[in-house]
Design an enzyme around this catalytic site. Structure first.
Site, mmCIF file in Angstrom:
data_model
loop_
_atom_site.group_PDB
_atom_site.id
_atom_site.type_symbol
_atom_site.label_atom_id
_atom_site.label_comp_id
_atom_site.label_asym_id
_atom_site.label_seq_id
_atom_site.Cartn_x
_atom_site.Cartn_y
_atom_site.Cartn_z
ATOM 1 C CG ASP A 126 -40.223 6.492 37.196
ATOM 2 O OD1 ASP A 126 -40.431 5.278 36.977
ATOM 3 O OD2 ASP A 126 -40.073 6.954 38.347
ATOM 4 C CE1 TYR A 174 -39.193 -11.121 34.188
ATOM 5 C CE2 TYR A 174 -39.240 -13.438 33.545
ATOM 6 C CZ TYR A 174 -39.223 -12.096 33.199
ATOM 7 O OH TYR A 174 -39.239 -11.729 31.878
#
Length: 287
Positions: A37, A126
């Site tokens: 992760d 983004y």
């Protein structure tokens, strides 16, 4: 070298994996979220130290451009915080990192190909988070190579090429935007450039990479259908205003590739040659 690949199940990560067998002198650690992760700083630090990682290629990112507008916290975590964690961890071992970034760091108001020294001006969540990731990684790791790319596609995952082939077979008519200009990037070609950079030795800095040439989404779709043998779907050009989306997209995002070509002596294929290769692979595998 011990090299960590993040986002190994994505378009670029999968292409990198396919090339790894040609470089058996390195030990490759291919990871995605189930193995590592990258939003967990402690997990990254432990992985990098336990496996004595010398270099990282960060192919992982939050790339759902429209969803990013309403998921900005998650987008920031993956696109900005995670690169900072990765860069900090590998820098602690005096290692290097390749951070993949995007043409969305520019607002697309320019009319000549963007060079690496042009001032970024993102106008989407983004783009904001990817630029933040560039800066955070730069601050953390001296041996950092940033590669900005755009219009990425491959035989893996979801992408524009596969979507247009599917829609071309399903529909009699399709509207595609003609006033957004850029250059497609075959992920296989980008993966190959990454491998060349690793073998040459990382020269820190920001680079641009896409295939050669310039095209609109409309013309790209016409070429996709022609190469895929789709003749029953009429493709009509649309203005951006006729197809509103939550996120702003750059109207012009052509990237100048001179720096990466000169630094690493890379020859970049023309976009249509690479598209033909990808579609032939898709046809061979019935994807």
């Amino acid at each position: 070298m011990n090299i960590l690949i993040t986002g190994c199940h994505g378009q670029l990560g999968n292409e990198v994996q396919l090339l790894e067998t040609a470089y058996p002198q390195h030990h490759w650690f291919n990871t995605d979220v189930t193995e590592l992760d990258i939003t967990d700083k402690h997990a990254i630090d432990k992985f990098v130290q336990d496996n004595q990682i010398d270099g990282i290629v960060n192919c992982a990112a939050y790339t759902a451009v429209d969803l990013a507008e309403s998921n900005q916290q998650l987008c920031m975590s993956l696109n900005a915080d995670a690169p900072a964690h990765l860069a900090t961890a590998v820098a602690s071992r005096n290692g290097w990192m390749i951070q993949i970034s995007t043409d969305y760091v520019f607002d697309g108001t320019q009319h000549t190909p963007y060079v690496e020294t042009d001032t970024p001006s993102p106008n989407s969540a983004y783009g904001d988070t990817k630029l933040a990731g560039e800066l955070a990684a730069q601050n953390a790791c001296q041996q950092l190579m940033i590669i900005r790319t755009g219009w990425l596609y491959s035989t893996f995952g979801k992408n524009f090429v596969k979507t247009m082939i599917r829609l071309g077979k399903e529909k009699n008519e399709l509207g595609v935007i003609f006033d957004q200009i850029g250059t497609p990037t075959y992920a296989r070609d980008l993966a190959n450039a990454i491998m060349i950079a690793i073998e040459h030795g990382i020269v820190p800095g920001t680079y641009h990479f896409s295939n050669e040439g310039v095209i609109s989404w409309y013309d790209f779709t016409k070429a996709i259908h022609r190469l895929a043998g789709i003749t029953t779907c009429h493709v009509k050009p649309l203005h951006t205003a006729e197809y509103p989306t939550p996120a702003n997209r750059p109207h012009y995002s052509v990237l100048d590739k001179t720096k990466i070509k000169n630094t690493y002596n890379i020859e970049i294929p023309y976009w249509e040659e690479s598209l033909k290769e990808c579609i032939e692979k898709l046809n061979a595998s019935n994807l």
